[in-house]
Scaffold this active site. Structure first.
Site, mmCIF file in Angstrom:
data_model
loop_
_atom_site.group_PDB
_atom_site.id
_atom_site.type_symbol
_atom_site.label_atom_id
_atom_site.label_comp_id
_atom_site.label_asym_id
_atom_site.label_seq_id
_atom_site.Cartn_x
_atom_site.Cartn_y
_atom_site.Cartn_z
ATOM 1 N N GLU A 103 -0.679 -2.244 5.138
ATOM 2 C CA GLU A 103 0.273 -2.265 6.256
ATOM 3 C C GLU A 103 0.199 -0.967 7.044
ATOM 4 O OE1 GLU A 103 3.354 -1.757 8.907
ATOM 5 O OE2 GLU A 103 3.299 -0.512 7.118
ATOM 6 N N ASP A 116 0.803 -1.227 0.000
ATOM 7 C CA ASP A 116 0.000 0.000 0.000
ATOM 8 C C ASP A 116 0.835 1.276 0.000
ATOM 9 O OD1 ASP A 116 0.773 -0.883 2.562
ATOM 10 O OD2 ASP A 116 -0.805 0.254 3.563
#
Ligand code: ZN
Ligand code: ZN
Length: 425
Positions: free
Chosen positions: A163, A98
């Site tokens: 994350e 991400d």
């Protein structure tokens, strides 16, 4: 029958030597592709739990390598399963995928111009933590190992979303991946992960056995006083003054009660809210903060002492206070035995002089949820150009964050070496 067996054994041995030679060449050859992938993801970043195109590109790549691929794990996660030529252990490699709501300010030709709305605010989107490099490295490792699958056992490639944290109200990240069985079928024996470091010299690896990154717990304190006129505080109970005493008290849990030579610990209050105007003592206040610990006994001590101290301080001033502490993200704990076993692989991959034992970091990393289930090892690789001074390197999560791409191949080399050594011959 016997003769056939001997022939098979010889063929395998010879083939293994041949494969090793190819392996080195394949790693060298993959570098331009890894950089190209990295640039693609950098230019097309997606926020946590929204990594739809990122996941598709990863899944397409893994499928093209002939792997069994699972998609939609923990929303946008992708898992590739690569079987070696013989049965054996199962090793997992993890990359987070991400990006962040940060507007890029670098002048690289593959700069992100993506914008989006995040929590009601218009913002740029940028891979400002370097997860684009993690994806590219792991895609590279996947391709190299798929071509050189002359190992016993299985490699599981885990591409993990969110994350940096799922948007409010959503689940996500490593915790959800574990919940959805990412470490099962086949059951993982050990997991490895890496993070690029914008402040670490290219060519270097940093690692720390035991608590490497902190547990992060969010806490909320509610202080209840009694509202009154600002001119006559004696007719009420001032929750603002009580909040100040509580913040002061919390710091003594760190400075006077925590065994700091053992590990570091932090309590920070990041937000205080309460009150409406200058001449009103409000009814209540709310304090929000974070606790960082690298040792579970210390975490327990700090949590318990906060729960004792906060109401007691409030009571001393005729107020009431409650504290709630979230379970949070666990300690990124590098299993001692696995760390010792992996160290030679790191040294083989990048040279003994380039592997550096580092101090713990009070930042957190949700890789720790995997490490709670199976032994895991998490380390850092350099992404700072050698001619940039450490103090000039833009920190992670900032608009000028920059990675020297010549460091990426080292990630491919290291992961590949770890897999070969862990699975054995
Ligand atoms: Zn980050
Ligand atoms: Zn990160």
């Amino acid at each position: 029958m016997k003769r056939i067996l001997i022939t098979v054994v010889i063929a395998l041995t010879v083939n293994f030597g041949w494969a090793q030679k190819n392996l080195k060449k394949d790693i060298e050859n993959i570098e331009p592709k890894v950089i190209e992938w990295r640039r693609h993801f950098h230019e097309n970043p997606e926020l946590s739990n929204r990594e739809f195109n990122t996941a598709k590109k990863i899944a397409d790549h893994l499928k093209s390598l002939g792997m069994t691929v699972k998609t939609g794990v923990a929303k946008t996660g992708v898992i590739g399963i690569l079987k070696g030529r013989k049965p054996g252990k199962v090793v997992a490699l993890r990359a987070d995928i991400d990006a962040l709501p940060v507007t890029e300010r670098t002048d690289v030709p593959f700069k992100s111009n993506v914008t989006t709305e995040f929590l009601g605010t218009q913002t740029g989107v940028m891979h400002a933590c370097g997860h684009d490099t993690h994806i590219a490295i792991l895609m590279g490792v996947a391709e190299v190992l798929a071509k050189n699958n002359n190992f016993p056992g299985t490699v599981k490639f885990i591409f993990q979303p969110a994350e940096e944290g799922a948007p409010p109200g959503e689940e996500g990240g490593a915790e959800l991946m574990v919940k959805e069985g990412a470490l099962e079928n086949p059951k993982v024996d050990a997991i490895f992960g890496l993070h690029i470091g914008a402040g670490i010299d290219v060519g270097k690896i940093q690692y720390k056995p035991g608590g490497a990154m902190a547990a992060a717990q969010r806490f909320v304190i509610n202080v209840k006083g009694k509202q009154t006129h600002g001119s006559s505080p004696w007719s009420g109970v001032d929750p603002i003054v009580v909040s100040a005493k509580i913040i002061d008290g919390l710091q003594t849990i760190i400075s006077r009660e925590s065994p700091l030579t053992q590990e570091a610990a932090v309590i920070s209050v990041g937000k205080i809210s309460g009150g409406t105007r200058n001449n009103i003592i409000p009814e209540s206040t709310e304090l929000i903060g974070t606790i960082r610990t690298l040792d579970y006994n210390m975490q327990k001590l700090i949590n318990n002492r906060m729960k004792e101290m906060v109401p007691a301080i409030a009571k001393a001033y005729n107020a009431e206070a409650t504290v709630s502490i979230a379970k949070g993200v666990p300690i990124t704990y590098n299993n001692l035995e696995l760390t010792a076993k992996t160290l030679p692989s790191l040294e083989k991959a990048v040279g003994k002089e380039n592997v550096i034992l580092s101090k713990a970091i009070t930042g957190a990393e949700d890789f720790s949820f995997f490490q709670q289930q199976v032994p895991g090892f998490y380390f850092f690789i350099g992404g700072k150009p050698l001619d940039t001074k450490t103090e000039d390197a833009a920190p992670h999560h900032t608009p000028d964050f920059y990675i020297d791409e010549s460091g990426l191949i080292l990630g491919v080399k290291t992961f590949t070496q770890i897999v070969y050594d862990y699975l054995g011959k």
